[in-house]
Scaffold this motif. Sequence first.
Motif, short mmCIF file in Angstrom:
data_model
loop_
_atom_site.label_atom_id
_atom_site.label_comp_id
_atom_site.label_asym_id
_atom_site.label_seq_id
_atom_site.Cartn_x
_atom_site.Cartn_y
_atom_site.Cartn_z
N ASP A 1 0.79 -1.22 0.00
CA ASP A 1 0.00 0.00 0.00
C ASP A 1 0.82 1.27 0.00
OD1 ASP A 1 1.02 -0.11 2.55
OD2 ASP A 1 -0.92 -0.29 3.56
N GLY A 2 2.15 1.16 -0.21
CA GLY A 2 2.99 2.34 -0.22
C GLY A 2 3.29 2.92 1.14
N LYS A 3 2.94 2.23 2.21
CA LYS A 3 3.13 2.73 3.58
C LYS A 3 4.25 1.99 4.31
CE LYS A 3 -1.74 4.04 3.98
NZ LYS A 3 -3.01 3.84 4.73
N GLY A 4 5.20 1.49 3.55
CA GLY A 4 6.26 0.68 4.13
C GLY A 4 5.97 -0.79 3.90
N LYS A 5 6.99 -1.52 3.54
CA LYS A 5 6.80 -2.93 3.19
C LYS A 5 6.39 -3.76 4.41
CE LYS A 5 9.63 -3.14 -0.95
NZ LYS A 5 10.58 -3.95 -1.74
N VAL A 6 5.48 -4.70 4.16
CA VAL A 6 5.10 -5.65 5.19
C VAL A 6 5.90 -6.92 4.99
CG1 VAL A 6 2.78 -4.67 5.34
CG2 VAL A 6 3.17 -6.69 3.91
N LEU A 7 6.07 -7.67 6.07
CA LEU A 7 6.76 -8.96 6.02
C LEU A 7 5.71 -10.06 6.02
CD1 LEU A 7 9.33 -10.70 6.20
CD2 LEU A 7 9.19 -10.48 8.69
#
Length: 307
Positions: free
Chosen positions: A75-81
């Motif tokens: 979502d462009g809000k920082g990568k999720v793991l």
Amino acid sequence: MLASGVNAPINAAVDDIDGDGIPEVALATGFATVYGKSAGTLSLLTHKGDATGPWEMKEIDSTPTAHRVRWVDVDGKGKVLVNAPLIGASSLAPDYKDAVGIYYYRAPDWKRQTLTDADSGVIHGLWVTPWDGSRFEALLSASFNGVFVHQFQNGAWKRTKVLAGDPGAWPQSGTSDVAPGRMGKNGRYLAAIEPWHGNKVAVYVPRGDDWTRQVIDDTITDGHTLVTGDLDADGTDEVVVGERAGKRSVYLYRSSSPTGEAWSKQVLDEGGMAGAGCAIADMNADKKPDVVCIGTATANLKVYTKQ
């Protein structure tokens, strides 16, 4: 050395999530194929100012049989793991009949959240890719139930079945590994190993709203890794497949028709690589893609470069 005392590592994902120019490493350890014997530890390795010294290793979760980890920009809000265990809690060989989930985590608290709990059997493959024109990344998963695309939309995950994979009876059904490929300027395909640790390499080409399946090889043994990339700069991606058993070799498949009906096979490494994992990247900074593979039974790591 980043860390010592690591037990049974199985998979890692590397990305610079804090933008300091040095990547973080997500690591899954304590792996076993029996749920009750697997710690399934998920850890995050970060440098402590000196990237050449020992790194800090912080455990963020424990999910038995944790098997595949990936960083995804949803979502462009920082990568999720993303963390995908191999099997569920009550899953037993040979049928592995139980539900199995996929989880995700966000900085800074790294709290476990459920991406999906709708799959079952064995989840073996994950691939991060753009999908259907979205500016964010989606996740492809490969399991006994086939290939699914997972997209984060309006604050929630949407799971959509893409293809069923091998039509054999459970547990010889579905897909083990999947990777998307480019077919010329505007075309695409999906390549897959089928079934789980299977003997087949299949290519799926979109035909209208469906995907047409073509088995391009059924002679590999314990197929365990599959990647795609344009190795000859002709605009169409090749497929690289490694087999852990049998001839312990790595193969390259090249489309010999503009729409994917015909494929040729080339031996990249004959007998010298029990390929458990491969990647395609420019390893020697010559602006040409190279192939990197790691072997289990052959206990080696090799880089293949085009001369």
